[in-house]
Design a protein around this motif. Sequence first.
Motif, PDB file in Angstrom:
ATOM      1  N   VAL A 153       0.873  -1.181   0.000  1.00 13.46           N
ATOM      2  CA  VAL A 153       0.000   0.000   0.000  1.00 13.46           C
ATOM      3  C   VAL A 153       0.901   1.219   0.000  1.00 13.46           C
ATOM      4  CG1 VAL A 153      -1.821   1.245   1.200  1.00 13.46           C
ATOM      5  CG2 VAL A 153      -1.797  -1.247   1.238  1.00 13.46           C
ATOM      6  N   ALA A 154       0.767   2.083  -0.999  1.00 13.76           N
ATOM      7  CA  ALA A 154       1.611   3.272  -1.092  1.00 13.76           C
ATOM      8  C   ALA A 154       1.226   4.264   0.002  1.00 13.76           C
ATOM      9  CB  ALA A 154       1.449   3.921  -2.465  1.00 13.76           C
ATOM     10  N   PRO A 155       2.214   4.894   0.644  1.00 16.27           N
ATOM     11  CA  PRO A 155       1.872   5.877   1.689  1.00 16.27           C
ATOM     12  C   PRO A 155       1.322   7.153   1.078  1.00 16.27           C
ATOM     13  CG  PRO A 155       4.232   5.818   1.335  1.00 16.27           C
ATOM     14  CD  PRO A 155       3.652   4.712   0.507  1.00 16.27           C
ATOM     15  N   VAL A 156       0.349   7.745   1.744  1.00 12.85           N
ATOM     16  CA  VAL A 156      -0.289   8.990   1.294  1.00 12.85           C
ATOM     17  C   VAL A 156      -0.346   9.949   2.465  1.00 12.85           C
ATOM     18  CG1 VAL A 156      -1.651   7.869  -0.498  1.00 12.85           C
ATOM     19  CG2 VAL A 156      -2.575   8.045   1.800  1.00 12.85           C
ATOM     20  N   LEU A 157      -0.413  11.235   2.148  1.00  9.84           N
ATOM     21  CA  LEU A 157      -0.549  12.267   3.173  1.00  9.84           C
ATOM     22  C   LEU A 157      -1.984  12.323   3.663  1.00  9.84           C
ATOM     23  CD1 LEU A 157       1.557  15.123   1.567  1.00  9.84           C
ATOM     24  CD2 LEU A 157       2.241  13.580   3.398  1.00  9.84           C
ATOM     25  N   PRO A 158      -2.157  12.665   4.931  1.00  8.77           N
ATOM     26  CA  PRO A 158      -3.543  12.787   5.433  1.00  8.77           C
ATOM     27  C   PRO A 158      -4.246  13.948   4.761  1.00  8.77           C
ATOM     28  CG  PRO A 158      -1.971  13.576   7.060  1.00  8.77           C
ATOM     29  CD  PRO A 158      -1.163  12.946   5.973  1.00  8.77           C
ATOM     30  N   GLY A 159      -5.481  13.757   4.365  1.00  8.44           N
ATOM     31  CA  GLY A 159      -6.268  14.796   3.698  1.00  8.44           C
ATOM     32  C   GLY A 159      -7.420  15.269   4.564  1.00  8.44           C
ATOM     33  N   ARG A 160      -8.068  16.304   4.063  1.00  9.30           N
ATOM     34  CA  ARG A 160      -9.227  16.858   4.790  1.00  9.30           C
ATOM     35  C   ARG A 160     -10.426  15.928   4.651  1.00  9.30           C
ATOM     36  NH1 ARG A 160     -10.953  22.822   3.242  1.00  9.30           N
ATOM     37  NH2 ARG A 160      -8.854  23.114   4.113  1.00  9.30           N
ATOM     38  N   PRO A 161     -11.065  15.595   5.748  1.00  9.09           N
ATOM     39  CA  PRO A 161     -12.233  14.714   5.627  1.00  9.09           C
ATOM     40  C   PRO A 161     -13.362  15.405   4.871  1.00  9.09           C
ATOM     41  CG  PRO A 161     -12.036  15.576   7.855  1.00  9.09           C
ATOM     42  CD  PRO A 161     -10.776  15.970   7.141  1.00  9.09           C
ATOM     43  N   VAL A 162     -13.907  14.703   3.925  1.00  9.74           N
ATOM     44  CA  VAL A 162     -14.992  15.218   3.111  1.00  9.74           C
ATOM     45  C   VAL A 162     -16.264  14.479   3.486  1.00  9.74           C
ATOM     46  CG1 VAL A 162     -15.829  15.585   0.764  1.00  9.74           C
ATOM     47  CG2 VAL A 162     -13.386  15.755   1.265  1.00  9.74           C
ATOM     48  N   ALA A 163     -17.281  15.259   3.775  1.00 10.20           N
ATOM     49  CA  ALA A 163     -18.555  14.656   4.154  1.00 10.20           C
ATOM     50  C   ALA A 163     -19.186  13.974   2.942  1.00 10.20           C
ATOM     51  CB  ALA A 163     -19.499  15.714   4.709  1.00 10.20           C
ATOM     52  N   ASP A 164     -19.884  12.923   3.211  1.00 14.73           N
ATOM     53  CA  ASP A 164     -20.568  12.206   2.144  1.00 14.73           C
ATOM     54  C   ASP A 164     -21.648  13.089   1.531  1.00 14.73           C
ATOM     55  OD1 ASP A 164     -18.964  10.114   2.750  1.00 14.73           O
ATOM     56  OD2 ASP A 164     -20.454   9.075   3.981  1.00 14.73           O
ATOM     57  N   ARG A 165     -21.738  12.979   0.224  1.00 14.17           N
ATOM     58  CA  ARG A 165     -22.773  13.753  -0.455  1.00 14.17           C
ATOM     59  C   ARG A 165     -24.149  13.201  -0.098  1.00 14.17           C
ATOM     60  NH1 ARG A 165     -21.526  14.609  -6.664  1.00 14.17           N
ATOM     61  NH2 ARG A 165     -23.320  15.969  -6.288  1.00 14.17           N
ATOM     62  N   PRO A 166     -25.112  14.096   0.089  1.00 10.81           N
ATOM     63  CA  PRO A 166     -26.455  13.597   0.431  1.00 10.81           C
ATOM     64  C   PRO A 166     -27.050  12.808  -0.720  1.00 10.81           C
ATOM     65  CG  PRO A 166     -26.516  15.940  -0.042  1.00 10.81           C
ATOM     66  CD  PRO A 166     -25.063  15.545   0.002  1.00 10.81           C
ATOM     67  N   GLN A 167     -27.653  11.769  -0.362  1.00 15.61           N
ATOM     68  CA  GLN A 167     -28.283  10.911  -1.356  1.00 15.61           C
ATOM     69  C   GLN A 167     -29.763  11.270  -1.465  1.00 15.61           C
ATOM     70  OE1 GLN A 167     -27.617   6.852  -0.288  1.00 15.61           O
ATOM     71  NE2 GLN A 167     -25.390   6.979  -0.503  1.00 15.61           N
ATOM     72  N   VAL A 168     -30.146  11.603  -2.665  1.00 17.75           N
ATOM     73  CA  VAL A 168     -31.528  11.983  -2.916  1.00 17.75           C
ATOM     74  C   VAL A 168     -32.335  10.721  -3.170  1.00 17.75           C
ATOM     75  CG1 VAL A 168     -33.076  13.337  -4.359  1.00 17.75           C
ATOM     76  CG2 VAL A 168     -30.771  14.163  -3.868  1.00 17.75           C
ATOM     77  N   ARG A 169     -33.336  10.577  -2.369  1.00 15.05           N
ATOM     78  CA  ARG A 169     -34.185   9.397  -2.509  1.00 15.05           C
ATOM     79  C   ARG A 169     -35.305   9.695  -3.503  1.00 15.05           C
ATOM     80  NH1 ARG A 169     -34.949   7.159   3.710  1.00 15.05           N
ATOM     81  NH2 ARG A 169     -32.732   6.836   4.145  1.00 15.05           N
ATOM     82  N   ALA A 170     -35.337   8.918  -4.526  1.00 12.93           N
ATOM     83  CA  ALA A 170     -36.406   9.076  -5.507  1.00 12.93           C
ATOM     84  C   ALA A 170     -37.672   8.419  -4.981  1.00 12.93           C
ATOM     85  CB  ALA A 170     -35.992   8.439  -6.842  1.00 12.93           C
TER      86      ALA A 170
END
Length: 422
Positions: A148-165
């Motif tokens: 597993v390649a090492p990566v820098l920690p990133g900003r947590p991104v909130a999950d996009r809201p899921q639109v319920r049809a």
Amino acid sequence: MTTQNCAECGTRAEPGQSFCDACGAVLGWTDRAPARTAATASQSSGGTSPSAPTASSPGTGDTPATPASPASPASPASPVNSDSEDTTENPLPPVPASASTPDDTAPTEPVPAATVAAPDDDEMNARARSLLVPVADPEARPTPPPAVAPVLPGRPVADRPQVRAPGPQQGDENGPPCPWCSTPNRPDRHYCTRCAMPMTRTEDSSARHRPWWRRVVDFRSRETPWAGDRPRLRRTFDRILTWVVAAAVLSLLIWVGVSTPAWVQATRDHFAKRAPVAPDQFAASRSYPGHKPDLLFDKVNNTWWGPGVTQSGEGQWIEARFAEPTRLLDLIITPGTSTRADQLSQSALPHRIKATITTKDGRTTTRDITLDQSAGGQRRAFRVGEVTKVRFTLESAYGASASKQVAIAEIEFFGRSSANSS
């Protein structure tokens, strides 16, 4: 026997050890040929002890038999089959045929053992080195890349809201539709599968969708709240406040409706082109001889009107009359005897003037006009409609004294130009 060290790696070896325990090199070669020769001679003599003397034959004399040479004290006798691997390098000497068969006519003498010179240490080391197989030095193995390649920690991104049809419409496609959401339902259902509303409407159900003004006025028949809705609590104070707000809104609407024509007229007057308007008749409370009131409206600024009274002339007036109702927009008053600044000190200058306006319906309005102590005409806004006459009354003056009277050189009226209506 002394200990020795390995010539290749320097490891200490035990006495009698032929190979190094660390690198496997040969420590030294041992001369075993005399031992093998003595063992072979003893076997060929038929079991006779090498130390026993041989009997002499008759007629040969009394010469004693020569004893067999013993083996070398440095190399003890060993079995023949114990060092079979050294026979190729140190071959055994051939044994004569007469040694194995005894002769009765001749004396038997043992054959001396062949002496083989032991090789020195340098030759032994050279032989040992020739047997070694060169092996390359081990190379360092490369470090395998991480899974597993090492990566820098990133900003947590909130999950996009899921639109319920909206889900699939349940029910029979050919069934009766719901009167509320038009979803088809089975004929045996009494409530809709989607909105849970009754499938049948009563006669009063159509009255639920009424205009807002009917719902505000009618307090007796309230709309039934839907399932899950909490009805609003109605109190006396809420009703009074509702009536007060309604009355205020109604009054505002009435005032806007009444004032709209005046606002439209003011907008037209603001952008209208001005034109001079001359009065038809003139009148004054009193005039100085030679300076009648008609000199105020002759459009010449080097003539003037004066009441003929010293000091400020308070209470003296002059009036302009119009034969037809006229709409006025602006007014220009020129104080003093002329427009020249060097003649301002020859008379008192009007300061405050009260204008009394009479309209065609007989109503009068009053406006206060304040002038500056300067030469030239001074323009003032004077927007009035349907005017029949205007009276100017003096209230105060600049530079009033016992030897001066108030003088006004010119009064000009401006109205809407006739070019605006074309």
